[in-house]
Write a protein that holds these residues in place. Structure first.
Motif, short mmCIF file in Angstrom:
data_model
loop_
_atom_site.label_atom_id
_atom_site.label_comp_id
_atom_site.label_asym_id
_atom_site.label_seq_id
_atom_site.Cartn_x
_atom_site.Cartn_y
_atom_site.Cartn_z
N THR A 20 7.75 -6.80 -8.83
CA THR A 20 7.37 -8.05 -8.16
C THR A 20 5.87 -8.18 -7.95
OG1 THR A 20 7.82 -6.94 -6.04
CG2 THR A 20 9.57 -8.34 -6.96
N HIS A 21 5.10 -7.14 -8.30
CA HIS A 21 3.65 -7.18 -8.15
C HIS A 21 2.98 -6.65 -9.42
CE1 HIS A 21 5.19 -6.87 -3.99
NE2 HIS A 21 4.13 -7.55 -3.63
N ASN A 22 1.88 -7.27 -9.80
CA ASN A 22 1.10 -6.74 -10.92
C ASN A 22 0.10 -5.69 -10.45
OD1 ASN A 22 2.35 -8.24 -12.92
ND2 ASN A 22 0.94 -9.98 -12.69
N THR A 23 -0.19 -5.71 -9.16
CA THR A 23 -1.18 -4.79 -8.60
C THR A 23 -0.61 -4.15 -7.35
OG1 THR A 23 -2.97 -6.23 -9.39
CG2 THR A 23 -3.55 -4.57 -7.74
N VAL A 24 -0.80 -2.83 -7.22
CA VAL A 24 -0.41 -2.10 -6.01
C VAL A 24 -1.60 -1.24 -5.59
CG1 VAL A 24 1.18 -0.42 -5.00
CG2 VAL A 24 2.03 -2.09 -6.67
N ILE A 25 -1.77 -1.06 -4.29
CA ILE A 25 -2.87 -0.25 -3.76
C ILE A 25 -2.34 1.13 -3.38
CG2 ILE A 25 -4.74 -0.15 -2.07
CD1 ILE A 25 -4.77 -2.67 -3.86
N MET A 26 -3.11 2.18 -3.68
CA MET A 26 -2.81 3.51 -3.17
C MET A 26 -4.05 4.04 -2.48
SD MET A 26 -1.23 6.89 -5.07
CE MET A 26 -2.66 7.25 -6.09
N VAL A 27 -3.88 4.68 -1.34
CA VAL A 27 -5.03 5.17 -0.59
C VAL A 27 -4.75 6.56 -0.06
CG1 VAL A 27 -4.21 4.04 1.52
CG2 VAL A 27 -6.62 4.65 1.31
N ALA A 50 -0.49 -5.18 6.44
CA ALA A 50 -0.03 -5.05 5.05
C ALA A 50 1.13 -4.06 5.04
CB ALA A 50 -1.16 -4.53 4.14
N LYS A 51 2.05 -4.25 4.12
CA LYS A 51 3.21 -3.36 4.02
C LYS A 51 2.76 -1.99 3.49
CE LYS A 51 7.66 -2.30 3.89
NZ LYS A 51 8.57 -2.93 2.90
N HIS A 52 3.10 -0.93 4.23
CA HIS A 52 2.73 0.43 3.86
C HIS A 52 3.98 1.24 3.48
CE1 HIS A 52 -1.01 -0.64 5.91
NE2 HIS A 52 -1.55 0.49 5.49
N HIS A 53 3.77 2.20 2.59
CA HIS A 53 4.82 3.14 2.21
C HIS A 53 4.29 4.56 2.36
CE1 HIS A 53 7.12 -0.16 0.28
NE2 HIS A 53 5.91 -0.63 0.01
N PHE A 54 5.18 5.47 2.74
CA PHE A 54 4.88 6.89 2.91
C PHE A 54 3.94 7.16 4.08
CE2 PHE A 54 5.72 6.26 -1.69
CZ PHE A 54 6.97 6.86 -1.71
N ILE A 55 4.10 6.39 5.13
CA ILE A 55 3.45 6.66 6.41
C ILE A 55 4.55 7.03 7.40
CG2 ILE A 55 2.18 5.71 8.37
CD1 ILE A 55 0.32 6.05 6.13
N ILE A 57 0.83 -1.20 0.00
CA ILE A 57 0.00 0.00 0.00
C ILE A 57 0.87 1.26 0.00
CG2 ILE A 57 -1.73 1.33 1.29
CD1 ILE A 57 -2.63 -1.33 2.56
N LEU A 58 0.52 2.20 -0.88
CA LEU A 58 1.12 3.54 -0.85
C LEU A 58 0.11 4.49 -0.24
CD1 LEU A 58 3.13 2.30 -2.94
CD2 LEU A 58 3.07 4.52 -4.11
N SER A 59 0.54 5.31 0.70
CA SER A 59 -0.33 6.35 1.24
C SER A 59 -0.15 7.62 0.42
CB SER A 59 -0.01 6.64 2.70
OG SER A 59 -0.75 7.77 3.15
N ALA A 60 -1.28 8.21 0.02
CA ALA A 60 -1.26 9.51 -0.65
C ALA A 60 -1.99 10.53 0.22
CB ALA A 60 -1.91 9.42 -2.03
N ASP A 61 -1.90 10.32 1.53
CA ASP A 61 -2.49 11.26 2.49
C ASP A 61 -1.38 12.17 2.99
OD1 ASP A 61 -3.41 12.53 4.89
OD2 ASP A 61 -5.03 11.05 5.01
N SER A 62 -1.39 13.42 2.55
CA SER A 62 -0.27 14.32 2.81
C SER A 62 -0.08 14.61 4.28
CB SER A 62 -0.47 15.64 2.05
OG SER A 62 -1.64 16.31 2.48
#
Length: 306
Positions: free
Chosen positions: A93-100, A60-65, A33-38
């Motif tokens: 390594t992934h075909n799908t990534v989540i951004m929230v 789940a592994k998070h990025h930008f938190i 998961i990528l966070s797009a919450d500034s």
């Protein structure tokens, strides 16, 4: 563009349940998961930004938190660069990534790319910030209305950062801020599937009120006290913090400050919906929609099941 790489972008108003859905989708697709919450970038701002809890981060592994400090200079341009680099790695390594995230500009920076603005004299922004402190936001809003009526009608006019950004471009270039928007941008090497969560307005507002009460009960005031000596920083000029600074300096009562947090959070949710509703590609779901229904809809949008 042919690609089997998909970014699932989850958007919607604050307190609607985006974090919970992002974790469920990340687990379903065995991805990250990528966070797009500034506001959640800043490690000192845990409670007031409703950042994922340690328990949620463990699911789940998070990025930008919490990867930045409130004392760091970090903007949407830097985030776009960082996020695209991280996605490039993840898509190996992934075909799908989540951004929230509910920060529309930051979401668009990743999915669509930023508009290209010329460099302007840094002193213009300093002067505008000084005017904001001495004359208030309304003075800047009126100037923007004169210089660029289109931006005045379309940007988050209650957000001083947005108003100042638009004004510095108008003043520094002699052209309207709006004239630099919506130019052709670089294509992304992935496709975006956007999922929006929605509910009746009274439900959204009730969820916001409940969230603020929980924040207060779990220590928001103590968190704000720890940041009182930094209240001049841009990162802290935001809902949930600025109101309690007014309580701490004796301007407001605590009850009134909390009521203002709720009111300003509701206004923020309204602005979020206005921003996201402009995007015709967002697939909207009621906030109680089962995960299976959302996954089925996502799979119907691709040639090969995710």
């Amino acid at each position: 563009m042919k690609t089997n790489k998909y970014l699932i972008s989850i958007v919607g108003p604050t307190a609607i349940g985006k974090t919970a859905l992002s974790i469920k989708l990340a687990q379903h697709f065995d991805t990250e998961i990528l966070s797009a919450d500034s506001r959640q970038f800043f490690k000192e701002m845990q409670i007031g930004t409703a950042a994922p809890t340690p328990q949620e981060l463990a699911q789940a592994k998070h990025h930008f938190i919490h990867h930045k400090s409130v004392t760091d200079t970090y903007n949407v341009g830097a985030f776009e660069t960082d996020a695209i680099q991280r996605l490039t790695t993840l898509f190996n390594t992934h075909n799908t990534v989540i951004m929230v995230g509910g920060s529309g500009l930051y979401v668009d920076a990743v999915t669509k790319g930023l508009d290209d603005f010329p460099e302007v004299d840094a002193n213009i922004r300093l002067d505008l910030n000084t005017r904001l402190q001495h004359e208030g936001l309304e003075s800047l809003q009126k100037q923007l209305q004169v210089l660029d009526s289109v931006s005045y009608q379309n940007i988050a006019i209650d957000n001083p950062h947005r108003v100042i950004r638009a004004l510095e471009i108008c003043i520094g270039t002699g052209k309207p801020y709006a004239s630099f928007l919506n130019k052709k941008k670089d294509l992304r090497p992935f496709k975006t599937l956007s999922v929006g969560l929605i509910a009746d307005r009274n439900i959204i507002y009730e969820r916001i009120n409940q969230r603020v009460d929980i924040m207060v009960e779990t220590g928001l005031l103590d968190e704000v006290k720890q940041l009182a000596d930094k209240k001049h920083l841009n990162a802290l000029n935001t809902v949930g913090y600025k109101e309690l600074f007014n309580y701490l300096d004796g301007t407001w009562s605590l009850d009134f400050a909390v009521s203002e947090i709720k009111k300003n959070s509701r206004r923020f949710a309204k602005r979020q919906l206005t921003w996201f509703k402009k995007d015709p590609n967002i697939m909207w779901f009621d906030y109680l929609t089962p995960l299976e229904t959302i996954v089925q809809t996502l799979n119907s949008k691709v040639t090969k099941p995710l």
